[in-house]
Design an enzyme around this catalytic site. Structure first.
Site, PDB file in Angstrom:
ATOM      1  N   ASN A  40     -13.563 -38.342 -13.641  1.00 20.19           N
ATOM      2  CA  ASN A  40     -14.580 -38.461 -14.957  1.00 20.19           C
ATOM      3  C   ASN A  40     -13.858 -38.561 -16.123  1.00 20.19           C
ATOM      4  O   ASN A  40     -12.430 -38.356 -16.453  1.00 20.19           O
ATOM      5  CB  ASN A  40     -15.435 -37.263 -15.047  1.00 20.19           C
ATOM      6  CG  ASN A  40     -14.442 -36.000 -14.911  1.00 20.19           C
ATOM      7  OD1 ASN A  40     -13.482 -35.733 -14.392  1.00 20.19           O
ATOM      8  ND2 ASN A  40     -15.159 -34.837 -15.645  1.00 20.19           N
ATOM      9  N   ILE A  41     -14.345 -39.527 -16.974  1.00 24.88           N
ATOM     10  CA  ILE A  41     -13.804 -40.076 -18.280  1.00 24.88           C
ATOM     11  C   ILE A  41     -14.815 -39.384 -19.647  1.00 24.88           C
ATOM     12  O   ILE A  41     -16.023 -40.245 -19.665  1.00 24.88           O
ATOM     13  CB  ILE A  41     -13.549 -41.521 -18.088  1.00 24.88           C
ATOM     14  CG1 ILE A  41     -12.508 -41.644 -17.036  1.00 24.88           C
ATOM     15  CG2 ILE A  41     -12.748 -41.637 -19.745  1.00 24.88           C
ATOM     16  CD1 ILE A  41     -12.028 -43.120 -17.100  1.00 24.88           C
ATOM     17  N   GLU A  53     -17.508 -40.697  -9.905  1.00 23.23           N
ATOM     18  CA  GLU A  53     -18.237 -41.400  -8.647  1.00 23.23           C
ATOM     19  C   GLU A  53     -18.521 -42.868  -9.253  1.00 23.23           C
ATOM     20  O   GLU A  53     -18.023 -43.880  -8.739  1.00 23.23           O
ATOM     21  CB  GLU A  53     -19.505 -40.835  -8.376  1.00 23.23           C
ATOM     22  CG  GLU A  53     -19.549 -39.552  -7.550  1.00 23.23           C
ATOM     23  CD  GLU A  53     -19.495 -38.531  -8.488  1.00 23.23           C
ATOM     24  OE1 GLU A  53     -19.039 -38.621  -9.685  1.00 23.23           O
ATOM     25  OE2 GLU A  53     -20.113 -37.481  -7.998  1.00 23.23           O
TER      26      GLU A  53
HETATM   27  N1  THU Z   1     -19.042 -34.988 -13.431  1.00 26.59           N
HETATM   28  C1  THU Z   1     -18.552 -35.958 -12.526  1.00 26.59           C
HETATM   29  O1  THU Z   1     -17.827 -36.589 -12.739  1.00 26.59           O
HETATM   30  N2  THU Z   1     -19.246 -36.053 -11.329  1.00 26.59           N
HETATM   31  C2  THU Z   1     -20.072 -35.081 -10.779  1.00 26.59           C
HETATM   32  O2  THU Z   1     -20.570 -35.248  -9.543  1.00 26.59           O
HETATM   33  C3  THU Z   1     -20.727 -34.163 -11.717  1.00 26.59           C
HETATM   34  C4  THU Z   1     -20.126 -34.163 -13.100  1.00 26.59           C
HETATM   35  C5  THU Z   1     -18.520 -34.945 -14.813  1.00 26.59           C
HETATM   36  C6  THU Z   1     -19.291 -35.311 -15.739  1.00 26.59           C
HETATM   37  C7  THU Z   1     -18.616 -34.572 -16.934  1.00 26.59           C
HETATM   38  O3  THU Z   1     -17.308 -35.149 -17.451  1.00 26.59           O
HETATM   39  C8  THU Z   1     -18.396 -33.124 -16.274  1.00 26.59           C
HETATM   40  O4  THU Z   1     -18.236 -33.539 -15.013  1.00 26.59           O
HETATM   41  C9  THU Z   1     -19.175 -32.117 -16.586  1.00 26.59           C
HETATM   42  O5  THU Z   1     -20.524 -32.395 -16.305  1.00 26.59           O
END
Ligand code: THU
Length: 127
Positions: A40-41, A53
């Site tokens: 996640n970024i 994802e």
């Molecule tokens: N996030 C993801 O990268 N994938 C997920 O399946 C759920 C949420 C991230 C988005 C944000 O950076 C952080 O987790 C909190 O929501």
């Protein structure tokens, strides 16, 4: 450990999550067994954050990969972290009814089908 989960764990370490401090890693496997990872970024505007994802799928697609069979998602939570709604839609577009392997850092895993996470999807067959 499943190598796809290991790849997602390694990607999670590279998460840019200074706002939520919730690090997520993902890895997709294509039809030839090649693996593409994402984390996640986040962004200071919050709304421009991109989930692990989608980063993994977009990286893979932009490199010419197709026909994804499996995706692994790793977070440091007791309750395993499933893809958000937006990611489920993107995953359906490129992965169809792929296997979704959820895992945490303690080695807990659960394998689901995308069809069960996204019943009655909207896709190109309806256009
Ligand atoms: N996030 C993801 O990268 N994938 C997920 O399946 C759920 C949420 C991230 C988005 C944000 O950076 C952080 O987790 C909190 O929501």
């Amino acid at each position: 450990m499943d190598p796809l989960v290991a790849a997602a764990c390694a990607a999670r370490e590279r998460a840019h999550a200074p706002f939520s401090r919730f690090k997520v890693g993902a890895a997709v496997e294509d039809a030839d067994g090649r693996v593409y990872t994402g984390c996640n970024i986040e962004n200071a505007t919050y709304g421009l954050t991109v989930c692990a994802e989608r980063v993994a799928v977009f990286k893979a697609v932009s490199e010419g990969a197709r026909g994804f069979r499996r995706i692994a998602v790793v977070a440091d939570t007791d309750r395993l972290t499933p893809p958000c709604g937006a990611c489920r839609q993107i995953l359906w577009e490129f992965c169809g009814d792929a296997e979704v392997v959820l895992a945490n850092l303690q080695g807990k895993t659960e394998t689901l089908r995308l069809r069960d996470l996204l019943p009655r999807p909207f896709d190109a067959s309806l256009l």
